[in-house]
Every structure is written in C-alpha cells, then in structure tokens.
Design a protein around this motif. Sequence first.
Motif, PDB file in Angstrom:
ATOM      1  N   UNK A 148       6.195  12.955 -46.830  1.00  7.46           N
ATOM      2  CA  UNK A 148       6.748  13.963 -45.923  1.00  7.46           C
ATOM      3  C   UNK A 148       5.622  14.784 -45.318  1.00  7.46           C
ATOM      4  N   UNK A 149       4.653  15.174 -46.135  1.00  6.22           N
ATOM      5  CA  UNK A 149       3.534  15.967 -45.620  1.00  6.22           C
ATOM      6  C   UNK A 149       2.717  15.177 -44.606  1.00  6.22           C
ATOM      7  N   UNK A 150       2.469  13.909 -44.887  1.00  2.00           N
ATOM      8  CA  UNK A 150       1.697  13.107 -43.936  1.00  2.00           C
ATOM      9  C   UNK A 150       2.433  12.971 -42.605  1.00  2.00           C
ATOM     10  N   UNK A 151       3.749  12.774 -42.649  1.00  2.00           N
ATOM     11  CA  UNK A 151       4.529  12.647 -41.413  1.00  2.00           C
ATOM     12  C   UNK A 151       4.584  13.969 -40.650  1.00  2.00           C
ATOM     13  N   UNK A 152       4.834  15.076 -41.354  1.00  4.47           N
ATOM     14  CA  UNK A 152       4.902  16.368 -40.672  1.00  4.47           C
ATOM     15  C   UNK A 152       3.533  16.794 -40.145  1.00  4.47           C
ATOM     16  N   UNK A 153       2.495  16.492 -40.882  1.00  2.00           N
ATOM     17  CA  UNK A 153       1.147  16.840 -40.427  1.00  2.00           C
ATOM     18  C   UNK A 153       0.838  16.150 -39.105  1.00  2.00           C
ATOM     19  N   UNK A 154       1.240  14.919 -39.015  1.00  2.00           N
ATOM     20  CA  UNK A 154       1.030  14.169 -37.780  1.00  2.00           C
ATOM     21  C   UNK A 154       1.917  14.696 -36.649  1.00  2.00           C
ATOM     22  N   UNK A 155       3.174  14.997 -36.968  1.00  2.00           N
ATOM     23  CA  UNK A 155       4.117  15.461 -35.946  1.00  2.00           C
ATOM     24  C   UNK A 155       3.790  16.870 -35.453  1.00  2.00           C
ATOM     25  N   UNK A 156       3.259  17.708 -36.340  1.00  2.00           N
ATOM     26  CA  UNK A 156       2.979  19.096 -35.980  1.00  2.00           C
ATOM     27  C   UNK A 156       1.505  19.338 -35.637  1.00  2.00           C
ATOM     28  N   UNK A 157       0.718  18.281 -35.489  1.00  2.00           N
ATOM     29  CA  UNK A 157      -0.723  18.432 -35.283  1.00  2.00           C
ATOM     30  C   UNK A 157      -1.040  19.278 -34.062  1.00  2.00           C
ATOM     31  N   UNK A 158      -0.366  19.047 -32.954  1.00  2.00           N
ATOM     32  CA  UNK A 158      -0.645  19.818 -31.740  1.00  2.00           C
ATOM     33  C   UNK A 158      -0.292  21.289 -31.926  1.00  2.00           C
ATOM     34  N   UNK A 159       0.850  21.559 -32.558  1.00  3.23           N
ATOM     35  CA  UNK A 159       1.259  22.949 -32.795  1.00  3.23           C
ATOM     36  C   UNK A 159       0.282  23.662 -33.721  1.00  3.23           C
ATOM     37  N   UNK A 160      -0.180  22.987 -34.749  1.00  2.83           N
ATOM     38  CA  UNK A 160      -1.127  23.581 -35.697  1.00  2.83           C
ATOM     39  C   UNK A 160      -2.453  23.875 -35.001  1.00  2.83           C
ATOM     40  N   UNK A 161      -2.944  22.944 -34.168  1.00  3.54           N
ATOM     41  CA  UNK A 161      -4.194  23.176 -33.442  1.00  3.54           C
ATOM     42  C   UNK A 161      -4.079  24.347 -32.481  1.00  3.54           C
ATOM     43  N   UNK A 162      -2.939  24.464 -31.795  1.00  8.17           N
ATOM     44  CA  UNK A 162      -2.723  25.576 -30.860  1.00  8.17           C
ATOM     45  C   UNK A 162      -2.737  26.904 -31.599  1.00  8.17           C
ATOM     46  N   UNK A 163      -2.095  26.963 -32.758  1.00 10.86           N
ATOM     47  CA  UNK A 163      -2.073  28.201 -33.536  1.00 10.86           C
ATOM     48  C   UNK A 163      -3.457  28.533 -34.082  1.00 10.86           C
ATOM     49  N   UNK A 164      -4.218  27.535 -34.445  1.00  8.18           N
ATOM     50  CA  UNK A 164      -5.575  27.786 -34.944  1.00  8.18           C
ATOM     51  C   UNK A 164      -6.471  28.339 -33.837  1.00  8.18           C
ATOM     52  N   UNK A 165      -6.332  27.807 -32.631  1.00  8.80           N
ATOM     53  CA  UNK A 165      -7.123  28.322 -31.503  1.00  8.80           C
ATOM     54  C   UNK A 165      -6.722  29.752 -31.172  1.00  8.80           C
TER      55      UNK A 165
END
Length: 169
Positions: A148-165
């Motif tokens: 589940x974590x691997x799938x969500x990490x991949x699916x939410x990658x763009x959102x996570x990068x945007x929040x980090x920036x």
Amino acid sequence: MRRLALPLALLVAVYLDSILFCRLNIEGIRPDAILAVVVSAGVLLGSIKGGLIGLGMGLFVDVLLSPCVGLSAIAYMVAGFAGGLFYQKFYADNVIVPAVVAAASALLKEHIMMLAVRLLGGTFSYPEMLGTYVLPCMLLSVALTMPVHMLLKRALARQVRTEQRAGRA
C-alpha cells in the motif's frame, strides 16, 4: 487522477475491511487495510493530514460498523499522526518505516478494543487473545502496509514534491 488516489485508496480499504476480509479470513484473523492507508498517508503527507485522515476514517468506520463510536477514530488518528512523525525524513522513503508504525498502531488499536470489551463486561484470556488474534492480525496488517505504501508513494509523488517545494520557499 492523482487527486483521486488517496480517496480511492480509502474507499478500497473500506471495501476490503468491511466486505472482502470479513468473508475471506482465517478464523477471524485479517489485515487492517484502513490502518495501512492511514499510516502510509501520514508518512507521505505529514502528521496533521495523517491524523485528520485517520480521525475521519475512524469516525466513518465507527458510525457504520461499530457500536462504540470513537474507539477506531482514536486508534486511526494516532496511527496517522505517528506515521506523520516520519514525514520528510530521509529514511522514510523505504517500506520499513510505515511497516513499523503499522505494527505499533495495530497493537495499540487492538489493545484499545480489548480494553473496551473488558469495560463492557466481556471476558477473555489476554495471553491467548494476544497470541491467537492480535499478533497474527498485526503481522497481516504490516504485510499489507508495505505494498500500500509503495502504491500510494507512487500515486502521491507529485503532491508530495509540490508540498516539499512550498515548505522550502
């Protein structure tokens, strides 16, 4: 589609927990899919979002499936918050962190449920319950949390990068 990844994952988790795993289990032992999604969301999105997602999902599940409203909400909220403690840490990228958080959260959740049963007058042998139900359910939940974590990490990658920036700016 990426915006729908987390809500879709939560709906699938509710389906798995309330329908599929109720029918397909071994003597009542089954993984907790909602816990897996909430912990992973906490690790990927942070403590506040993880805790709020956990609280919302716990209340949703309690209202639909449980006679004691609030118990699952507390457990899932703590799980999401605990997952969020590892948000943006360099070692949180692998599946070990969410798996360990899921293990601790599953133990906490089951102990909260056992306490509620005791307070409502139920009786059971703690060592027997721990060995025959709690630990196997915890291990299945940990095993489910990793994919589940691997799938969500991949699916939410763009959102996570945007929040980090946004956090760096």
